[in-house]
Design a protein around this motif. Structure first.
Motif, PDB file in Angstrom:
ATOM      1  N   ARG A 139       0.867  -1.549  -0.168  1.00  0.00           N
ATOM      2  CA  ARG A 139      -0.025   0.215   0.126  1.00  0.00           C
ATOM      3  C   ARG A 139       0.963   1.005   0.174  1.00  0.00           C
ATOM      4  N   ALA A 140       0.316   1.802  -0.895  1.00  0.00           N
ATOM      5  CA  ALA A 140       1.146   3.232  -0.763  1.00  0.00           C
ATOM      6  C   ALA A 140       0.452   4.171   0.240  1.00  0.00           C
ATOM      7  N   ILE A 141       1.486   4.458   1.483  1.00  0.00           N
ATOM      8  CA  ILE A 141       0.772   5.930   2.146  1.00  0.00           C
ATOM      9  C   ILE A 141       0.908   7.068   2.612  1.00  0.00           C
ATOM     10  N   LEU A 142       1.911   7.204   1.284  1.00  0.00           N
ATOM     11  CA  LEU A 142       2.129   8.919   0.639  1.00  0.00           C
ATOM     12  C   LEU A 142       2.603   9.252  -0.057  1.00  0.00           C
ATOM     13  N   CYS A 143       2.709  10.746  -1.035  1.00  0.00           N
ATOM     14  CA  CYS A 143       3.078  11.241  -2.008  1.00  0.00           C
ATOM     15  C   CYS A 143       3.668  12.223  -2.058  1.00  0.00           C
ATOM     16  N   ALA A 194       7.434  16.267  -4.572  1.00  0.00           N
ATOM     17  CA  ALA A 194       8.084  15.575  -5.947  1.00  0.00           C
ATOM     18  C   ALA A 194       7.848  14.594  -6.461  1.00  0.00           C
ATOM     19  N   HIS A 195       6.280  14.263  -5.835  1.00  0.00           N
ATOM     20  CA  HIS A 195       5.309  13.034  -6.514  1.00  0.00           C
ATOM     21  C   HIS A 195       6.241  12.238  -6.782  1.00  0.00           C
ATOM     22  N   ASN A 196       6.948  11.555  -5.236  1.00  0.00           N
ATOM     23  CA  ASN A 196       7.732  10.446  -4.828  1.00  0.00           C
ATOM     24  C   ASN A 196       6.975   9.486  -3.841  1.00  0.00           C
ATOM     25  N   LEU A 197       6.824   8.398  -4.420  1.00  0.00           N
ATOM     26  CA  LEU A 197       5.553   6.964  -3.531  1.00  0.00           C
ATOM     27  C   LEU A 197       6.249   7.105  -2.167  1.00  0.00           C
ATOM     28  N   THR A 198       5.823   6.573  -0.765  1.00  0.00           N
ATOM     29  CA  THR A 198       6.140   6.015   0.310  1.00  0.00           C
ATOM     30  C   THR A 198       5.734   4.790   0.003  1.00  0.00           C
ATOM     31  N   VAL A 199       5.800   3.897   0.270  1.00  0.00           N
ATOM     32  CA  VAL A 199       5.054   2.285   0.185  1.00  0.00           C
ATOM     33  C   VAL A 199       5.493   1.720   1.657  1.00  0.00           C
ATOM     34  N   ASP A 200       4.640   1.697   2.275  1.00  0.00           N
ATOM     35  CA  ASP A 200       4.227   0.282   3.433  1.00  0.00           C
ATOM     36  C   ASP A 200       5.299  -1.339   3.087  1.00  0.00           C
ATOM     37  N   LEU A 201       6.485  -1.557   2.826  1.00  0.00           N
ATOM     38  CA  LEU A 201       6.700  -2.929   3.105  1.00  0.00           C
ATOM     39  C   LEU A 201       6.463  -3.338   4.150  1.00  0.00           C
ATOM     40  N   GLY A 202       5.614  -3.015   5.120  1.00  0.00           N
ATOM     41  CA  GLY A 202       5.839  -4.043   7.027  1.00  0.00           C
ATOM     42  C   GLY A 202       6.740  -4.096   7.533  1.00  0.00           C
ATOM     43  N   CYS A 203       7.980  -4.999   6.550  1.00  0.00           N
ATOM     44  CA  CYS A 203       9.558  -4.979   7.297  1.00  0.00           C
ATOM     45  C   CYS A 203       9.946  -3.629   7.476  1.00  0.00           C
ATOM     46  N   MET A 204       9.910  -2.841   6.541  1.00  0.00           N
ATOM     47  CA  MET A 204      11.259  -1.565   5.971  1.00  0.00           C
ATOM     48  C   MET A 204      10.189  -0.637   5.010  1.00  0.00           C
ATOM     49  N   ARG A 205      10.444   0.958   4.698  1.00  0.00           N
ATOM     50  CA  ARG A 205       9.473   1.313   4.188  1.00  0.00           C
ATOM     51  C   ARG A 205      10.607   1.129   3.064  1.00  0.00           C
ATOM     52  N   GLY A 206       9.567   1.317   1.750  1.00  0.00           N
ATOM     53  CA  GLY A 206       9.857   1.435   0.607  1.00  0.00           C
ATOM     54  C   GLY A 206       9.674   2.284  -0.412  1.00  0.00           C
ATOM     55  N   VAL A 207      10.665   2.870  -1.203  1.00  0.00           N
ATOM     56  CA  VAL A 207      10.234   4.560  -2.368  1.00  0.00           C
ATOM     57  C   VAL A 207      10.286   3.792  -3.449  1.00  0.00           C
ATOM     58  N   ILE A 208       9.339   5.322  -4.437  1.00  0.00           N
ATOM     59  CA  ILE A 208       8.935   4.539  -5.777  1.00  0.00           C
ATOM     60  C   ILE A 208       9.049   6.174  -6.584  1.00  0.00           C
ATOM     61  N   PRO A 209      10.664   6.375  -6.847  1.00  0.00           N
ATOM     62  CA  PRO A 209      10.759   8.014  -7.496  1.00  0.00           C
ATOM     63  C   PRO A 209       9.757   8.100  -8.431  1.00  0.00           C
ATOM     64  N   ARG A 210       9.339   9.542  -8.277  1.00  0.00           N
ATOM     65  CA  ARG A 210       7.892   9.762  -8.782  1.00  0.00           C
ATOM     66  C   ARG A 210       8.145   9.108 -11.027  1.00  0.00           C
ATOM     67  N   GLU A 211       9.880   8.761 -11.447  1.00  0.00           N
ATOM     68  CA  GLU A 211       9.655   8.876 -12.919  1.00  0.00           C
ATOM     69  C   GLU A 211       9.355   6.733 -12.758  1.00  0.00           C
ATOM     70  N   GLU A 212       9.454   6.596 -11.890  1.00  0.00           N
ATOM     71  CA  GLU A 212       9.133   4.689 -11.848  1.00  0.00           C
ATOM     72  C   GLU A 212       8.037   4.180 -10.499  1.00  0.00           C
ATOM     73  N   GLY A 213       6.706   5.986 -11.089  1.00  0.00           N
ATOM     74  CA  GLY A 213       5.202   5.650 -10.543  1.00  0.00           C
ATOM     75  C   GLY A 213       4.702   5.120 -11.883  1.00  0.00           C
ATOM     76  N   ALA A 214       4.949   5.078 -12.706  1.00  0.00           N
ATOM     77  CA  ALA A 214       4.014   4.863 -13.937  1.00  0.00           C
ATOM     78  C   ALA A 214       4.935   4.648 -15.061  1.00  0.00           C
ATOM     79  N   TRP A 215       4.655   3.774 -16.328  1.00  0.00           N
ATOM     80  CA  TRP A 215       5.046   4.381 -17.598  1.00  0.00           C
ATOM     81  C   TRP A 215       4.398   4.829 -18.418  1.00  0.00           C
TER      82      TRP A 215
END
Length: 307
Positions: A39-43, A46-67
């Motif tokens: 689940r994404a929990i924050l944008c 700069a439109h980078n997404l923070t994702v709750d991975l449970g065991c740690m935090r994940g980050v999707i940089p803006r340009e990796e957010g969607a094709w």
């Protein structure tokens, strides 16, 4: 080939939960380029997404957010709108922030590109697939057909019975079936839905003369009132000036006439109600259609779809 599904289908599976259970499992998923969901929990601004991975935090940089974000063919709303929803991704690496806390680098774009290269080219007119409703517009219903990739079901392709807005038939986040209507020269896919909801005869077989059944008034004309019995079957009742489109009704079935594809009705009662759209009843759920005929063989008028 990986079984590409709409976002949200994978998140609660045992395999996905196991991959998010520990950093060691995430490292293994990174090595194998395994597709995961969380689940994404924050944008951020700069439109980078923070994702709750449970065991740690994940980050999707803006340009990796969607094709398409990198070249501007996709708008940033594609990322912003994912907050508090499942997102698919592959783990591309691990970094540490300024405080020394480790986080995982993720890419949703890579999954979508993989889906576009491996799955979408296999979809041809007539292919039946799973979809998830993402948003509703007056002209049609947008659905996720795999990894967040969107496709449109035009409003006239949702059902045989005409509706004023797709919200009359669907709700956001609903899982449905659809069939590929066309694929244009750029690979853009348009879908249909009505062919999966049964023929005139299949729907009429659910009813008998003399029954009083539930219906929805879809339009009021000078010559009569159209009442929907099922999404692919509507009948005509005699004119009344005390009813309105959108009302629910109880209707008496006078006759079912296959050769004219007509259902003659009498409205017993009509009233306002806020019932949720019913889950679609599908007569076809898988495979590939080459032709679908709605009209009975005995009918003078031929109603069909050729894929």
């Amino acid at each position: 080939m990986y079984d590409y599904k709409p976002e949200g289908w994978l998140i609660d599976t045992y395999e996905n939960r196991a991959a998010l259970k520990s950093q060691a499992a995430l490292h293994e998923a990174c090595q194998s380029s395994r597709i995961l969901e969380a689940r994404a929990i924050l944008c951020d601004s700069a439109h980078n997404l923070t994702v709750d991975l449970g065991c740690m935090r994940g980050v999707i940089p803006r340009e990796e957010g969607a094709w398409g974000l990198a070249d501007g063919t996709t708008r940033d709303i594609a990322v912003i709108s994912r907050v508090n929803k499942p997102v698919c991704f592959v783990v591309t690496g691990f970094e540490k922030d300024a405080s020394g806390d480790a986080y995982a680098l993720l890419s949703r774009r890579a999954v979508q590109q993989q889906c576009m290269e491996e799955y979408l080219p296999t979809l041809t007119p007539g292919t039946i697939l799973d979809a998830r409703v993402t948003h509703l517009e007056p002209f049609g219903c947008f659905v996720d057909i795999g990894c967040g990739i969107s496709s449109l079901i035009p409003i006239d392709a949702i059902s045989i019975s005409r509706i004023s807005h797709p919200k009359d038939r669907f709700r956001v986040s609903q899982d449905i079936k659809a069939v590929v209507r066309s694929v244009d020269e750029n690979g853009r896919i348009t879908l249909s839905h009505k062919e999966l909801l049964g023929t005139w005869e299949e729907n009429a077989a659910l009813f008998q003369n003399g029954q009083t059944v539930a219906g929805i008034i879809r339009s009021v004309e000078d010559y009569g009132v159209f009442v929907e019995l099922t999404p692919n079957l509507a009948g005509l009742a005699e004119p009344r000036d005390d009813v309105a489109a959108g009302q629910h009704a109880s209707v008496y079935i006078k006759s079912l006439i296959p050769e004219k594809m007509k259902v003659k009705l009498i409205i017993v009662d009509a009233f306002d109600a806020q019932y949720s759209p019913e889950k679609p009843r599908y007569f076809i759920e898988e495979g590939t259609l080459s032709r679908w005929q709605y009209s009975p063989d005995s009918a003078a008028k031929l109603v069909e779809t050729v894929f």
